[in-house]
Scaffold this motif. Structure first.
Motif, PDB file in Angstrom:
ATOM      1  N   LYS A 414       0.801  -1.221   0.000  1.00  0.00           N
ATOM      2  CA  LYS A 414       0.000   0.000   0.000  1.00  0.00           C
ATOM      3  C   LYS A 414       0.833   1.270   0.000  1.00  0.00           C
ATOM      4  CE  LYS A 414      -4.627  -0.717   1.285  1.00  0.00           C
ATOM      5  NZ  LYS A 414      -5.728  -0.262   2.073  1.00  0.00           N
ATOM      6  N   ARG A 416       2.541   4.177  -1.323  1.00  0.00           N
ATOM      7  CA  ARG A 416       2.627   4.916  -2.569  1.00  0.00           C
ATOM      8  C   ARG A 416       2.791   6.400  -2.237  1.00  0.00           C
ATOM      9  NH1 ARG A 416      -2.394   6.879  -3.693  1.00  0.00           N
ATOM     10  NH2 ARG A 416      -1.830   7.142  -5.868  1.00  0.00           N
ATOM     11  N   GLY A 418       2.025   8.933  -4.638  1.00  0.00           N
ATOM     12  CA  GLY A 418       1.578   9.291  -5.969  1.00  0.00           C
ATOM     13  C   GLY A 418       1.821  10.722  -6.392  1.00  0.00           C
ATOM     14  N   ASN A 419       1.275  11.689  -5.694  1.00  0.00           N
ATOM     15  CA  ASN A 419       1.580  13.049  -6.126  1.00  0.00           C
ATOM     16  C   ASN A 419       2.804  13.508  -5.358  1.00  0.00           C
ATOM     17  OD1 ASN A 419       0.377  13.146  -3.726  1.00  0.00           O
ATOM     18  ND2 ASN A 419      -1.537  14.009  -4.489  1.00  0.00           N
ATOM     19  N   LYS A 421       4.261  14.309  -3.000  1.00  0.00           N
ATOM     20  CA  LYS A 421       4.010  14.647  -1.610  1.00  0.00           C
ATOM     21  C   LYS A 421       5.209  14.466  -0.704  1.00  0.00           C
ATOM     22  CE  LYS A 421      -0.728  15.226  -0.579  1.00  0.00           C
ATOM     23  NZ  LYS A 421      -2.009  14.604  -0.437  1.00  0.00           N
ATOM     24  N   LYS A 712      -3.050   2.985 -10.541  1.00  0.00           N
ATOM     25  CA  LYS A 712      -4.347   2.575 -10.019  1.00  0.00           C
ATOM     26  C   LYS A 712      -5.303   3.764  -9.938  1.00  0.00           C
ATOM     27  CE  LYS A 712      -6.463  -0.631  -7.148  1.00  0.00           C
ATOM     28  NZ  LYS A 712      -6.240  -1.949  -6.616  1.00  0.00           N
ATOM     29  N   GLU A 713      -4.779   4.868  -9.399  1.00  0.00           N
ATOM     30  CA  GLU A 713      -5.615   6.061  -9.262  1.00  0.00           C
ATOM     31  C   GLU A 713      -6.153   6.476 -10.625  1.00  0.00           C
ATOM     32  OE1 GLU A 713      -3.656   9.405  -7.522  1.00  0.00           O
ATOM     33  OE2 GLU A 713      -5.164  10.767  -8.357  1.00  0.00           O
ATOM     34  N   ILE A 716      -8.928   4.286 -11.634  1.00  0.00           N
ATOM     35  CA  ILE A 716     -10.174   4.646 -10.943  1.00  0.00           C
ATOM     36  C   ILE A 716     -10.796   5.871 -11.599  1.00  0.00           C
ATOM     37  CG2 ILE A 716     -11.183   5.405  -8.765  1.00  0.00           C
ATOM     38  CD1 ILE A 716      -8.760   4.040  -7.371  1.00  0.00           C
ATOM     39  N   ARG A 717      -9.958   6.863 -11.800  1.00  0.00           N
ATOM     40  CA  ARG A 717     -10.479   8.107 -12.376  1.00  0.00           C
ATOM     41  C   ARG A 717     -11.072   7.859 -13.752  1.00  0.00           C
ATOM     42  NH1 ARG A 717      -8.860  13.140 -10.023  1.00  0.00           N
ATOM     43  NH2 ARG A 717      -7.556  12.814  -8.193  1.00  0.00           N
ATOM     44  N   LYS A 718     -10.386   7.012 -14.511  1.00  0.00           N
ATOM     45  CA  LYS A 718     -10.909   6.750 -15.854  1.00  0.00           C
ATOM     46  C   LYS A 718     -12.234   6.006 -15.779  1.00  0.00           C
ATOM     47  CE  LYS A 718      -8.447   5.942 -19.444  1.00  0.00           C
ATOM     48  NZ  LYS A 718      -7.530   5.231 -20.346  1.00  0.00           N
ATOM     49  N   ALA A 722     -13.038  10.107 -16.165  1.00  0.00           N
ATOM     50  CA  ALA A 722     -12.022  11.095 -16.540  1.00  0.00           C
ATOM     51  C   ALA A 722     -11.592  10.868 -17.991  1.00  0.00           C
ATOM     52  CB  ALA A 722     -10.820  10.962 -15.631  1.00  0.00           C
ATOM     53  N   ASP A 726      -8.416  15.100 -18.853  1.00  0.00           N
ATOM     54  CA  ASP A 726      -8.482  15.212 -17.389  1.00  0.00           C
ATOM     55  C   ASP A 726      -7.225  14.617 -16.747  1.00  0.00           C
ATOM     56  OD1 ASP A 726     -11.005  16.421 -17.182  1.00  0.00           O
ATOM     57  OD2 ASP A 726     -11.988  14.498 -17.545  1.00  0.00           O
ATOM     58  N   SER A 795      -2.621   7.716 -19.814  1.00  0.00           N
ATOM     59  CA  SER A 795      -4.066   7.865 -19.895  1.00  0.00           C
ATOM     60  C   SER A 795      -4.638   6.994 -21.003  1.00  0.00           C
ATOM     61  CB  SER A 795      -4.441   9.324 -20.105  1.00  0.00           C
ATOM     62  OG  SER A 795      -3.942   9.737 -21.343  1.00  0.00           O
ATOM     63  N   PRO A 799      -7.514   0.852 -18.290  1.00  0.00           N
ATOM     64  CA  PRO A 799      -7.743   0.991 -16.846  1.00  0.00           C
ATOM     65  C   PRO A 799      -7.991  -0.344 -16.164  1.00  0.00           C
ATOM     66  CG  PRO A 799      -9.660   1.743 -18.087  1.00  0.00           C
ATOM     67  CD  PRO A 799      -8.592   1.491 -19.087  1.00  0.00           C
ATOM     68  N   LEU A 803      -6.953  -1.670 -12.366  1.00  0.00           N
ATOM     69  CA  LEU A 803      -7.951  -1.889 -11.326  1.00  0.00           C
ATOM     70  C   LEU A 803      -7.963  -3.312 -10.781  1.00  0.00           C
ATOM     71  CD1 LEU A 803     -10.810   0.234 -12.861  1.00  0.00           C
ATOM     72  CD2 LEU A 803      -9.390   0.746 -10.896  1.00  0.00           C
TER      73      LEU A 803
END
Lengths: 806, 226
Positions: A414, A416, A418-419, A421, A712-713, A716-718, A722, A726, A795, A799, A803
């Protein structure tokens, strides 16, 4: 343990090729740029240090300051050297003068070989004791370096004598003076502020021009002194005001001063008039070194970021190490070892690159670079410190970061980030952007400044004008004939002559005038010209009239008593209205000169210097006129062709059978004055290109990492709806934010630096905020291009894969 | 509402070809609640992904409300998906960096709803799911049941005609699982078509029809309720 670390580090280097290559590539580019700048700096700082007595040798500089006039000369009067030695034998061990006729250069002939020689000097014999000369060939002591003998450099020997022994042979100078070669010395290295090809004793000069000049009013030669050991410069300098007072002409002694310039300071710290060769400015060197340090910093930041990014792909390995008992310190050490290995490889590549590119760099900068500058104790210390420092930072940063992973999360897969951060990453990317922006803004402003210098309105028209050195040639004696021949060509609009090339330099001449019945003496820059000068250069008359160009200036009956001055000088006489200075008297030595006209100011020197007062004068005496006819300026029609230049050559050959013909466009001569700025500009462009490449590599790697982490994110968004746009937007957002914040930091810093930078120019471009914006846009464009390419790829991926739960 | 004709999906990797779906003919009417069951690896999720326009079939046809969407471009699939389909996953698939509110708001953002509209819709659905009090929390701070409620809220916030649920109770304890099934049943009662992949016969029992898959084939279809 260390052996184990090294082994693992070595394996990982090949296992994670993507990161290794980007890491090594980025860091080695940064190191190479730094190394080249380091070599360039060392090279520039090593000027004139090859003389054994270098730290005791000084050149005497001469300052004249009166009212608003401030002139700093590298040249001094003839009698100075001997008088100093006589006056201060307790301080000075030896002193000597060197002299040359400057341009146009001396015509040297031997056995039908004729060349114009630039490095032809007259010197006192003590030069051989003070400066280092390595003689390859030398005649017997009694005939060596006596009047009418000459010693020559190896390259001059090669040019005139080839493989033959030159000793005892006679060369002819300016078609009349015969000098016997009595020695051949090794050429001075590039790292010298002057270069000799021919040196003949000053006594030879006396044979040519009669007696040695005894005036204290003519700054004709360069004077060097060798101080006694343990005598510091200040002690001697303290004596100089009294010396000036005792020896200098009464008209100038109150406004003159002398100071000592350390020999090794001349190349970088001397910005005087009448330098022997063009010097450089220390600030340029430090700017290049400074920006290369910036570049290295960017490469280091990349390194740090990439190793964090790389560590995430190794989460499993790290967690296993943690499960098996590795503590924080051991993780840090592991990453340090790896970073050290990577930076060591980068260093090897950088050294290889520098070794292969050093000769090109030397050619570009007109230097002889030596890789040896990198293979010494000092350089090794610097390089080693850089890679150790980088390894420590990388090790600490990555080690601390990975030791913070929660084992439980790693096992559950788990972890990650991602952005962007992770704090250090964010900070470092911000720092990288800030530095890149500052550099880009500096480059753009500097480029703007260079364009400004080259394209400024100089106050005269330099277009389509060719300049030919004619001093000491038959062309100066036959000026009128030459001119009328030239004007027969329909593409030659006009022609004139002058004693110095307009826009490059001026002699300062003594003038006097009466103000409230009090006699005032002052030195003003002066150009001595022939007819049609204002017309040829399209110089605007503000008040009064031009010289009567049809008048016979050398007539016994009509006395030309007219001189022309510029607006700056006119304003200093009468600030309220320049019209009032017309017909005012301004005397030369014996003259009767009246101000005939006031012209618009123009730049008599390069734009490094501010506008100065100026007197334009025509000689009344034919011999003086011939003496001062040193450069012919020929204005061509816009439609001129090569044939017109050939026509000029034919005219030259009618009067000069032997001397090589030299012709240059005035605009070229003027542009050459910005050689150092050109070089700096070139360096800065290269560096900014490298910055874009290095930071581009970094951004590419970071976005690649983000895209992997966020798979993964994105899935999900797609799934939620999205679009490709996007997703691209999602990726760009963080970077755009970062660039915007970086601008907030970079702009004030860049503004401050630019202000400092531009303040060294007398003429400077206005700081244009569009340039700041342009830099920001460039950075944005580079980043978005990379981010978009990466995001687009992600993108468009399926997806469903992202997922899947397992 | 959904109709497949001879739907085939083959996964290819290097040298191995796996036929995940083989000749699937399925017809799902509007307002239906269909459960898809079968052993692991029988192609349930693959079918669901194709029905939800997340994936393209290798061959065969898929009709969505009478339109052949089998080979729609990514762009058109995205458009169709965001307006009509809501997803609920076994592992919730919430975005960790976004709060509960933001997670639920996300589909509305992609639909370009105004801020006020979004706020109203999100709050409505959070209230309905009884999770409004945790709207500022992040997924990691919630229990599994709460996370799945947020995921359902996110799936229904756009008021989709179709909800696709992939083992929605798979990661939940029985009480929370029951809760989620209640929510889905309620939604179905209000007219939303639901297709659910499940291992649980109890959950499947809530559906109108159970489709049994085995090795990519439909083996049985049983109608539970009229």
């Amino acid at each position: 343990m260390l052996k184990n670390f090294l082994k693992i580090a070595y394996r990982n280097l090949f296992r994670y090729k993507f990161y290794s290559i980007i890491n090594i590539l980025g860091f080695s580019i940064g190191l190479s740029a730094f190394l080249l700048a380091y070599i360039y700096t060392c090279n520039s700082l090593s000027f004139d240090k090859f003389h054994h007595k270098s730290n005791r040798i000084y050149r005497i500089a001469n300052i004249y300051e009166k009212d608003s006039t401030l002139n700093k000369y590298a040249t001094t009067p003839f009698p100075l050297s001997k008088s100093l030695l006589n006056e201060y034998p307790e301080f000075i061990e030896s002193s000597f003068r060197i002299f040359n006729f400057q341009e146009p250069f001396q015509l040297v002939e031997y056995n039908n070989r004729n060349f114009n020689e630039k490095n032809f000097f007259f010197a006192d014999s003590s030069i051989l004791e003070v400066f280092d000369f390595k003689f390859v060939q030398q005649s017997k002591k009694e005939s060596f370096f006596i009047s009418n003998s000459v010693i020559i450099s190896e390259s001059a020997k090669e040019k005139y004598f080839g493989k033959y022994n030159p000793l005892g042979k006679e060369i002819t100078v300016n078609e009349g003076i015969r000098l016997k070669v009595t020695g051949v010395f090794k050429d001075y290295p590039k790292q010298s502020h002057l270069h000799f090809d021919f040196i003949t004793p000053i006594s030879t000069l006396s044979n040519i021009i009669g007696n040695e000049p005894q005036t204290w009013l003519w700054n004709a030669c360069w004077t060097y002194v060798l101080t006694k050991p343990n005598i510091n410069k200040e002690k001697l300098e303290k004596q100089l005001p009294a010396f000036v007072n005792k020896y200098f002409d009464k008209d100038i002694r109150n406004y003159s001063s002398l100071y000592l310039q350390k020999l090794s300071d001349i190349h970088l710290k001397s910005e005087l008039e009448d330098e022997i060769e063009e010097n450089n400015r220390s600030i340029y060197i430090y700017v290049i070194l400074g920006t290369s340090i910036f570049l290295l910093l960017i490469a280091m930041i990349n390194f740090i970021n990439l190793s964090i990014v790389g560590s995430v792909s190794r989460i499993k390995e790290i967690s296993v190490r943690k499960v098996l008992g590795a503590n924080k310190f051991q993780l840090i050490l592991l990453f340090m070892t790896e970073a050290f290995l990577l930076s060591f490889f980068s260093l090897l590549i950088a050294l290889f690159f520098v070794e292969t590119s050093i000769s090109v760099a030397g050619k570009i900068t007109d230097n002889q670079f030596n890789i040896g500058l990198v293979f010494n104790y000092n350089a090794f210390t610097v390089l080693f410190s850089i890679i150790v420092f980088t390894s420590i930072i990388v090790g600490l940063n990555t080690g601390l970061y990975t030791s913070g992973f929660s084992l439980l999360k790693i096992i559950r897969n788990k972890t990650r980030m991602g952005n962007l951060k992770w704090i250090s990453g964010k900070f470092l990317i911000l720092l990288q952007y800030t530095i890149s922006l500052i550099l880009l803004i500096l480059v753009l402003i500097n480029f703007n400044q260079l364009l400004f210098l080259k394209n400024s309105d100089l106050g005269f028209n330099e277009k389509n004008i060719v300049v030919i050195p004619v001093g000491n040639t038959s062309l100066s004696e036959n000026y009128k004939k030459v001119k009328s021949l030239l004007l027969k060509n329909k593409n030659i609009v006009s022609a004139t002559a002058m004693d110095n090339i307009i826009g490059t330099k001026c002699f300062h001449k003594r003038y006097f005038y009466y103000l409230n019945n009090e006699k005032k003496v002052q030195f003003f820059p002066e150009i001595t010209v022939r007819d049609n000068f204002l017309q040829t250069f399209n110089i605007k008359i503000l008040e009064g009239n031009d010289f009567d160009n049809n008048q016979n200036f050398f007539s016994d009956t009509i006395v030309n008593d007219k001189i022309i001055i510029n607006k700056t000088l006119a304003s200093s006489f009468n600030n309220s209205h320049i019209k009032n200075v017309i017909n005012k008297k301004l005397f030369r030595f014996q003259g009767n000169e009246k101000i005939a006209a006031v012209i618009k100011d123009f730049n008599t020197n390069s734009l490094h210097n501010p506008l100065s007062p100026l007197v334009i004068r025509v000689d009344n005496n034919e011999n003086d006129a011939i003496e001062n006819t040193k450069y012919l300026a020929i204005k061509l029609n816009e439609n001129f062709t090569n044939n017109d230049l050939k026509y000029i050559y034919k005219v030259w050959r009618r009067f000069e059978k032997k001397r090589p013909f030299e012709i240059k466009f005035l605009s070229e001569i003027l542009n050459k004055q910005y050689k150092n700025e050109d070089l700096l500009n070139f360096f800065l462009w290269m560096q900014s290109l490298l910055v874009i490449i290095i930071s581009g590599l970094g951004i590419w790697a970071v976005t690649y990492f983000l895209s992997v982490q966020r798979t993964k994110e994105i899935g999900i968004r797609k799934a939620i709806g999205a679009s490709v746009f996007d997703i691209i937007n999602l990726f760009s957002k963080d970077f755009i934010k970062m660039i915007l914040i970086a601008n907030i930091f970079a702009w004030p810093i860049a503004y401050f630096l630019i202000n400092k930078w531009l303040s060294i120019f007398a003429y400077r471009v206005e700081i244009n905020f569009f340039i700041f914006l342009l830099a920001a846009l460039l950075m944005l464009f580079q980043t978005l291009l990379i981010v978009w390419l990466q995001a687009f790829k992600v993108s468009n991926s399926n997806p469903v894969k992202a997922l899947r739960d397992e | 509402m959904l109709k497949t004709k001879k739907l085939v999906k083959i996964f290819r990797s290097d040298e191995v070809e796996t036929m995940a779906l083989n000749n699937i003919n399925l017809d799902i009417s509007e307002g239906e609640f269909v459960a898809i069951m079968g052993p692991s690896g029988c192609g349930k999720s693959t079918l669901l992904n194709i029905l939800g326009l997340l994936d393209n079939p290798t061959s065969g046809e898929l009709f969505f409300n009478g339109t052949d969407v089998s080979y729609f471009s990514e762009r058109n699939r995205t458009k169709l998906r965001k307006n009509n389909v809501g997803f609920v996953f076994q592992s919730f698939n919430l975005i960790d960096e976004l709060s509960v509110y933001e997670n639920v708001e996300l589909p509305l953002l992609y639909l370009k709803n105004s801020k006020a509209e979004r706020k109203q819709k999100v709050m409505e659905v959070l209230d309905y799911m009884q999770i409004a009090h945790r709207k500022k929390h992040f997924p990691q701070q919630l229990s599994g049941g709460q996370q799945q409620r947020v995921a359902v809220a996110r799936a229904v916030v756009t008021n989709p005609k179709l909800i696709l649920a992939d083992e929605p109770t798979g990661n939940l304890d029985s009480a929370n699982g029951e809760e989620v099934m209640k929510l889905l049943t309620q939604l179905n009662n209000n007219g939303t078509t639901i297709v659910m992949v499940t291992h649980s016969p109890i959950d499947a029992d809530k559906a109108h029809r159970i489709v049994q898959l085995f090795d990519g084939h439909i083996v049985t279809e049983s109608i539970r309720k009229a």
